[in-house]
Design an enzyme around this catalytic site. Structure first.
Site, PDB file in Angstrom:
ATOM      1  N   LYS A  72      23.595  -2.027   1.738  1.00 20.53           N
ATOM      2  CA  LYS A  72      24.842  -2.158   2.508  1.00 20.53           C
ATOM      3  C   LYS A  72      25.891  -1.131   2.110  1.00 20.53           C
ATOM      4  O   LYS A  72      26.263  -1.024   0.942  1.00 20.53           O
ATOM      5  CB  LYS A  72      25.442  -3.549   2.288  1.00 20.53           C
ATOM      6  CG  LYS A  72      24.613  -4.646   2.892  1.00 20.53           C
ATOM      7  CD  LYS A  72      25.254  -5.984   2.609  1.00 20.53           C
ATOM      8  CE  LYS A  72      24.284  -7.113   2.879  1.00 20.53           C
ATOM      9  NZ  LYS A  72      24.669  -8.325   2.159  1.00 20.53           N
TER      10      LYS A  72
ATOM     11  N   HIS B 187       7.833   6.146  10.383  1.00 17.99           N
ATOM     12  CA  HIS B 187       7.000   6.021   9.187  1.00 17.99           C
ATOM     13  C   HIS B 187       6.108   7.266   9.181  1.00 17.99           C
ATOM     14  O   HIS B 187       4.904   7.199   9.439  1.00 17.99           O
ATOM     15  CB  HIS B 187       6.170   4.751   9.291  1.00 17.99           C
ATOM     16  CG  HIS B 187       5.507   4.318   8.014  1.00 17.99           C
ATOM     17  ND1 HIS B 187       5.493   5.089   6.864  1.00 17.99           N
ATOM     18  CD2 HIS B 187       4.817   3.183   7.721  1.00 17.99           C
ATOM     19  CE1 HIS B 187       4.823   4.447   5.925  1.00 17.99           C
ATOM     20  NE2 HIS B 187       4.406   3.303   6.416  1.00 17.99           N
TER      21      HIS B 187
ATOM     22  N   ARG C 197      11.966   3.454   1.262  1.00 22.86           N
ATOM     23  CA  ARG C 197      11.623   2.510   2.330  1.00 22.86           C
ATOM     24  C   ARG C 197      12.785   1.550   2.479  1.00 22.86           C
ATOM     25  O   ARG C 197      13.312   1.023   1.491  1.00 22.86           O
ATOM     26  CB  ARG C 197      10.368   1.727   1.983  1.00 22.86           C
ATOM     27  CG  ARG C 197      10.282   0.481   2.847  1.00 22.86           C
ATOM     28  CD  ARG C 197       8.956  -0.107   3.015  1.00 22.86           C
ATOM     29  NE  ARG C 197       7.973   0.780   3.595  1.00 22.86           N
ATOM     30  CZ  ARG C 197       6.794   0.339   4.025  1.00 22.86           C
ATOM     31  NH1 ARG C 197       6.488  -0.935   3.949  1.00 22.86           N
ATOM     32  NH2 ARG C 197       5.916   1.182   4.525  1.00 22.86           N
TER      33      ARG C 197
ATOM     34  N   ARG D 140       0.813  -1.229   0.000  1.00 26.62           N
ATOM     35  CA  ARG D 140       0.000   0.000   0.000  1.00 26.62           C
ATOM     36  C   ARG D 140       0.840   1.270   0.000  1.00 26.62           C
ATOM     37  O   ARG D 140       0.490   2.231  -0.668  1.00 26.62           O
ATOM     38  CB  ARG D 140      -1.019  -0.016   1.137  1.00 26.62           C
ATOM     39  CG  ARG D 140      -0.496   0.172   2.517  1.00 26.62           C
ATOM     40  CD  ARG D 140      -1.463  -0.381   3.516  1.00 26.62           C
ATOM     41  NE  ARG D 140      -1.443  -1.829   3.441  1.00 26.62           N
ATOM     42  CZ  ARG D 140      -2.498  -2.608   3.586  1.00 26.62           C
ATOM     43  NH1 ARG D 140      -3.659  -2.104   3.822  1.00 26.62           N
ATOM     44  NH2 ARG D 140      -2.358  -3.914   3.502  1.00 26.62           N
ATOM     45  N   THR D 141       1.954   1.269   0.711  1.00 25.59           N
ATOM     46  CA  THR D 141       2.722   2.515   0.768  1.00 25.59           C
ATOM     47  C   THR D 141       3.348   2.824  -0.595  1.00 25.59           C
ATOM     48  O   THR D 141       3.333   3.957  -1.055  1.00 25.59           O
ATOM     49  CB  THR D 141       3.798   2.429   1.870  1.00 25.59           C
ATOM     50  OG1 THR D 141       3.146   2.091   3.097  1.00 25.59           O
ATOM     51  CG2 THR D 141       4.528   3.740   2.044  1.00 25.59           C
TER      52      THR D 141
HETATM   53  C1  NCD Z   1       3.272  -0.476   8.161  1.00 30.66           C
HETATM   54  C2  NCD Z   1       4.749  -0.566   7.864  1.00 30.66           C
HETATM   55  O1  NCD Z   1       5.177  -1.103   6.859  1.00 30.66           O
HETATM   56  O2  NCD Z   1       5.462  -0.042   8.703  1.00 30.66           O
HETATM   57  N1  NCD Z   1       2.466  -0.728   7.071  1.00 30.66           N
HETATM   58  C3  NCD Z   1       2.279   0.207   6.118  1.00 30.66           C
HETATM   59  O3  NCD Z   1       3.115   1.021   5.816  1.00 30.66           O
HETATM   60  N2  NCD Z   1       1.071   0.230   5.546  1.00 30.66           N
HETATM   61  C4  NCD Z   1       2.866  -1.262   9.304  1.00 30.66           C
HETATM   62  C5  NCD Z   1       3.196  -2.702   9.350  1.00 30.66           C
HETATM   63  O4  NCD Z   1       3.843  -3.243   8.482  1.00 30.66           O
HETATM   64  O5  NCD Z   1       2.785  -3.302  10.342  1.00 30.66           O
END
Ligand code: NCD
Length: 311
Positions: A84, A134, A106, A56-57
């Site tokens: 790394k 986050h 990410r 989703r992100t």
């Molecule tokens: C979160 C994450 O990846 O930190 N999810 C997200 O971004 N939608 C929470 C999770 O993974 O539990």
């Protein structure tokens, strides 16, 4: 916004959080138009650098950038060694050489976005780093809470579950405290981080005690991939003590919201009927994530060169 990167909620003031939320509020209706995009970031290149799994992100940032007419290049490096040392630096220098205008990153390593911001001179947006932060998740969550509850000052948000491994919890508590909300953490003692008392949140021993006074119950995913030892006896035991089911839902006041960042473990921290109930705003969180990420992209890219943005 005075910031050039968004790495941690800690770097924001309460006014900056409100600015993001207000901007998102203005941008949200774009999704309801027949033509779902505006030319605001035309000609800008946003790089999505996803070094850890995400659905989703990643999609949310992708959609957000495209709604602002930015070009998006996606880079996922699963299984490679980009995270790394020297090779991470090389990735950064390569992106720089390609002339990207912003990097959304990410990573499973806490601190990777900060490191990247030292290598690159373009805005860096943290889309989740290790156990650390986050920030856009916290912003979309407070946006969703504000839509339903209005001003969050004095509201009580109960965050339940795996606080220890959760970057969402860290960002969430900071954002809520900035906006004057009262935060209560409920978790197995093994899943509470050391020095949690310095977070500005209260720790409560059990759910039954705090649910009747809650405005929001926010469930965290049990982060199995980050658990290298046993933090609780069994999944059943976890659900029995820390999960929310229909009986616990009934303890909440009428107006209270149920939230979860996703992905959910149905049957562990939340039962299916609670996730699908009318109190749950979990899919709204996903929708709002796009507006909030559009706002952050707009504010970061516009703050660097306002004259280039034809809003
Ligand atoms: C979160 C994450 O990846 O930190 N999810 C997200 O971004 N939608 C929470 C999770 O993974 O539990």
């Amino acid at each position: 916004m005075s910031l050039t990167d968004l790495i941690s909620i800690e770097d924001l003031t309460a006014d900056e959080v409100r600015l993001v939320l207000d901007t998102a509020e203005q941008l949200k209706p774009i999704a309801e138009r027949r033509r779902k995009s505006v030319p605001t970031l035309r000609g800008k290149v946003v790089c999505n650098l996803f070094l850890e799994d995400s659905t989703r992100t990643r999609i949310s940032f992708d959609v957000a950038a495209k709604r602002l007419s930015a070009e998006v290049i996606s880079f996922s490096a699963k299984g490679s060694s980009v995270s790394k040392g020297e090779s991470f630096k090389d990735t950064a220098l390569t992106l720089d050489a390609m002339g990207v205008d912003c990097v959304v990153i990410r990573s499973h390593s806490s601190g990777a976005p900060l490191q990247l911001s030292r290598y690159l001179d373009v805005p860096i947006l943290n889309a989740g780093d290790g156990w650390h932060q986050h920030p856009t998740q916290a912003l979309l969550d407070v946006f969703t809470m504000r839509e339903h509850l209005g001003d969050l000052a004095g509201r009580r948000v109960v965050i339940v579950g795996d606080v220890l491994h959760s970057r969402v919890a860290r960002s969430e508590v900071q954002a809520l405290v900035l906006l004057g909300a009262e935060v209560v953490l409920v978790a197995p003692p093994t899943l509470l981080p050391p020095a949690v008392e310095r977070w500005g949140a209260r720790v409560a021993p059990n759910l039954a005690e705090v649910l009747p006074g809650a405005d929001v119950v926010y469930l965290l995913r049990v982060q199995r991939e980050r658990m290298h030892r046993a933090f609780f006896p069994t999944t059943r035991e976890y659900s029995r003590r820390w999960g929310v089911d229909a009986a616990r839902l009934a303890l909440l006041p009428e107006h209270a919201l149920v939230m979860h960042p996703g992905p959910m473990n149905r049957g562990v921290e939340i039962t299916g009927d609670v996730a699908d109930s009318s109190r749950s705003v979990i899919t709204e969180q996903v929708t709002n994530g796009i507006a909030v990420r559009m706002a952050v992209l707009y504010l970061l890219l516009a703050s660097r060169s306002p004259e280039e943005v034809d809003a």
